[in-house]
Write a protein that holds these residues in place. Structure first.
Motif, mmCIF file in Angstrom:
data_model
loop_
_atom_site.group_PDB
_atom_site.id
_atom_site.type_symbol
_atom_site.label_atom_id
_atom_site.label_comp_id
_atom_site.label_asym_id
_atom_site.label_seq_id
_atom_site.Cartn_x
_atom_site.Cartn_y
_atom_site.Cartn_z
ATOM 1 N N GLU A 169 42.553 47.465 49.696
ATOM 2 C CA GLU A 169 43.177 47.369 48.375
ATOM 3 C C GLU A 169 44.686 47.131 48.473
ATOM 4 O O GLU A 169 45.286 47.281 49.534
ATOM 5 C CB GLU A 169 42.931 48.662 47.574
ATOM 6 C CG GLU A 169 41.470 49.011 47.385
ATOM 7 C CD GLU A 169 40.733 48.072 46.432
ATOM 8 O OE1 GLU A 169 41.360 47.118 45.908
ATOM 9 O OE2 GLU A 169 39.524 48.276 46.229
ATOM 10 N N TYR A 170 45.245 46.798 47.314
ATOM 11 C CA TYR A 170 46.693 46.601 47.209
ATOM 12 C C TYR A 170 47.281 47.636 46.258
ATOM 13 O O TYR A 170 46.672 47.972 45.245
ATOM 14 C CB TYR A 170 47.012 45.209 46.659
ATOM 15 C CG TYR A 170 46.661 44.090 47.604
ATOM 16 C CD1 TYR A 170 47.611 43.588 48.493
ATOM 17 C CD2 TYR A 170 45.381 43.535 47.600
ATOM 18 C CE1 TYR A 170 47.292 42.558 49.364
ATOM 19 C CE2 TYR A 170 45.050 42.511 48.466
ATOM 20 C CZ TYR A 170 46.002 42.026 49.352
ATOM 21 O OH TYR A 170 45.682 41.012 50.212
ATOM 22 N N SER A 193 46.356 51.063 52.147
ATOM 23 C CA SER A 193 46.434 49.872 51.300
ATOM 24 C C SER A 193 47.688 49.054 51.610
ATOM 25 O O SER A 193 48.694 49.596 52.065
ATOM 26 C CB SER A 193 46.473 50.285 49.824
ATOM 27 O OG SER A 193 45.294 50.954 49.468
ATOM 28 N N SER A 194 47.600 47.763 51.324
ATOM 29 C CA SER A 194 48.769 46.896 51.504
ATOM 30 C C SER A 194 49.733 47.117 50.351
ATOM 31 O O SER A 194 49.324 47.162 49.185
ATOM 32 C CB SER A 194 48.338 45.429 51.531
ATOM 33 O OG SER A 194 47.450 45.217 52.599
ATOM 34 N N ILE A 196 52.817 46.124 47.905
ATOM 35 C CA ILE A 196 53.633 45.061 47.319
ATOM 36 C C ILE A 196 54.764 45.748 46.556
ATOM 37 O O ILE A 196 54.506 46.535 45.645
ATOM 38 C CB ILE A 196 52.807 44.192 46.347
ATOM 39 C CG1 ILE A 196 51.587 43.603 47.064
ATOM 40 C CG2 ILE A 196 53.681 43.092 45.742
ATOM 41 C CD1 ILE A 196 50.596 42.922 46.134
ATOM 42 N N TYR A 215 54.570 42.985 51.276
ATOM 43 C CA TYR A 215 55.021 41.865 50.445
ATOM 44 C C TYR A 215 56.104 42.366 49.498
ATOM 45 O O TYR A 215 56.081 43.528 49.092
ATOM 46 C CB TYR A 215 53.875 41.309 49.593
ATOM 47 C CG TYR A 215 52.644 40.927 50.374
ATOM 48 C CD1 TYR A 215 52.481 39.630 50.862
ATOM 49 C CD2 TYR A 215 51.638 41.861 50.610
ATOM 50 C CE1 TYR A 215 51.343 39.281 51.578
ATOM 51 C CE2 TYR A 215 50.500 41.523 51.324
ATOM 52 C CZ TYR A 215 50.357 40.227 51.807
ATOM 53 O OH TYR A 215 49.238 39.885 52.511
ATOM 54 N N THR A 232 47.109 39.365 45.679
ATOM 55 C CA THR A 232 45.982 40.305 45.606
ATOM 56 C C THR A 232 44.642 39.600 45.446
ATOM 57 O O THR A 232 43.596 40.175 45.769
ATOM 58 C CB THR A 232 46.164 41.280 44.429
ATOM 59 O OG1 THR A 232 46.343 40.522 43.227
ATOM 60 C CG2 THR A 232 47.373 42.161 44.638
ATOM 61 N N ALA A 237 45.513 44.323 41.830
ATOM 62 C CA ALA A 237 45.963 45.548 42.510
ATOM 63 C C ALA A 237 45.144 46.746 42.038
ATOM 64 O O ALA A 237 44.857 46.885 40.854
ATOM 65 C CB ALA A 237 47.435 45.793 42.218
#
Ligand SMILES: [Zn+2]
Ligand SMILES: [Zn+2]
Length: 283
Positions: A169-170, A193-194, A196, A215, A232, A237
């Motif tokens: 997930e983001y 999670s990534s 941003i 990011y 995403t 997100a």
């Protein structure tokens, strides 16, 4: 003793003749090491947002135990501690669940040192109960004080969504300021999670990358939402945490949060949230 006191709307003074309190019962007297200055202090000073008349400012406090009341058994003089900021009644359900920030009686009482009661911008501070202390052992109270607010606030926001912060997930962090930059560090530690990160200055976006954002997007860009949604992909997100709380950032959050996602607004930017179901589905 010396203290920075709130006397009323836009009236803050330094006094030198405040009497050093004496703890009794479960009370604890703290020698202040650090007392953070917070944007909420400006809300208190400029807008009178807390109940209480005259009190010492400072709700982000850390120091060393100076003296304890007769009922305090777990602390001794010299122990380094943080002070939990919002003081609830200690008896209602949220308080019993250690969520004193959600105390049922918050609206009818002064609910913390520096938030209507005497806080930490003084040489000493009286804490009404040892339950409000957190031992920090070797951490230096001088630098640890902001953990009580600038770190605890984003931690709370992250924790409520922790089950959704899986590796696939983001998570979007809007605002890389005092709280947001701590949020990035906490997210790196507790979630896979990534990340941003969004802000309006390139300097803060570069800082966000240093702190682990995968990011960065400048939220001033007219197509910021499109940039995020491109990263995403179709599911958008899973979690968005807005540390600004302006209408523009809330709008951005609604455009990038996915179905069954969480949009948590932490910042007190005075923005308005416009609920529009089609906005969630189509944008
Ligand atoms: Zn604060
Ligand atoms: Zn309570």
């Amino acid at each position: 003793m010396k203290a920075v006191r709130f006397f009323g709307h836009k009236d803050v003074r330094v006094v030198n003749d405040l009497v050093k309190p004496v703890p009794k019962g479960d009370e604890v007297l703290l020698k202040i090491g650090g007392a953070g200055v917070c944007h909420s202090d400006l809300h208190i000073i400029d807008e009178g947002t807390v109940v209480g008349t005259v009190f010492t400012l400072g709700h982000e406090n850390a120091g060393w135990i100076e003296e304890v009341g007769s009922d305090v058994k777990d602390y001794k003089k010299g122990d380094a501690v943080l002070v939990y900021g919002p003081w609830g009644c200690g008896h209602c359900k949220p308080c019993q669940q250690s969520k004193e920030n959600y105390c049922d009686h918050q609206s009818e009482m002064a609910y913390g040192g520096g938030l209507g009661l005497d806080g930490g911008m003084a040489e000493y501070m009286l804490v009404p109960s040892s339950r409000l202390l957190v031992p920090i052992y070797d951490l230096d109270p001088v630098i640890a004080a902001p953990l009580t607010d600038a770190a605890l606030t984003p931690y709370s926001a992250i924790k409520r969504s922790i089950g959704k912060l899986t590796a696939d997930e983001y998570v979007v962090v809007i605002g890389v300021g005092g709280l947001g930059h701590v949020a990035l560090q906490i997210l790196n530690e507790v979630s896979a999670s990534s990340i941003i990160a969004c802000d309006v200055t390139e300097e803060k976006l570069a800082f966000a990358k240093e702190l682990g954002a995968a990011y960065v997007v400048n939220s001033k860009d007219a197509n910021a939402a499109e940039q995020i949604n491109k990263i995403t992909g179709i599911k958008k997100a899973k979690v968005v945490i807005d540390f600004v709380g302006a209408t523009s950032t809330i709008d951005l959050g609604t455009k990038v949060v996915g179905l069954d996602g969480d949009l948590t607004i932490v910042g007190l930017g005075g923005g308005h949230y416009q609920y529009n179901m089609s906005g969630f589905l189509l944008v």
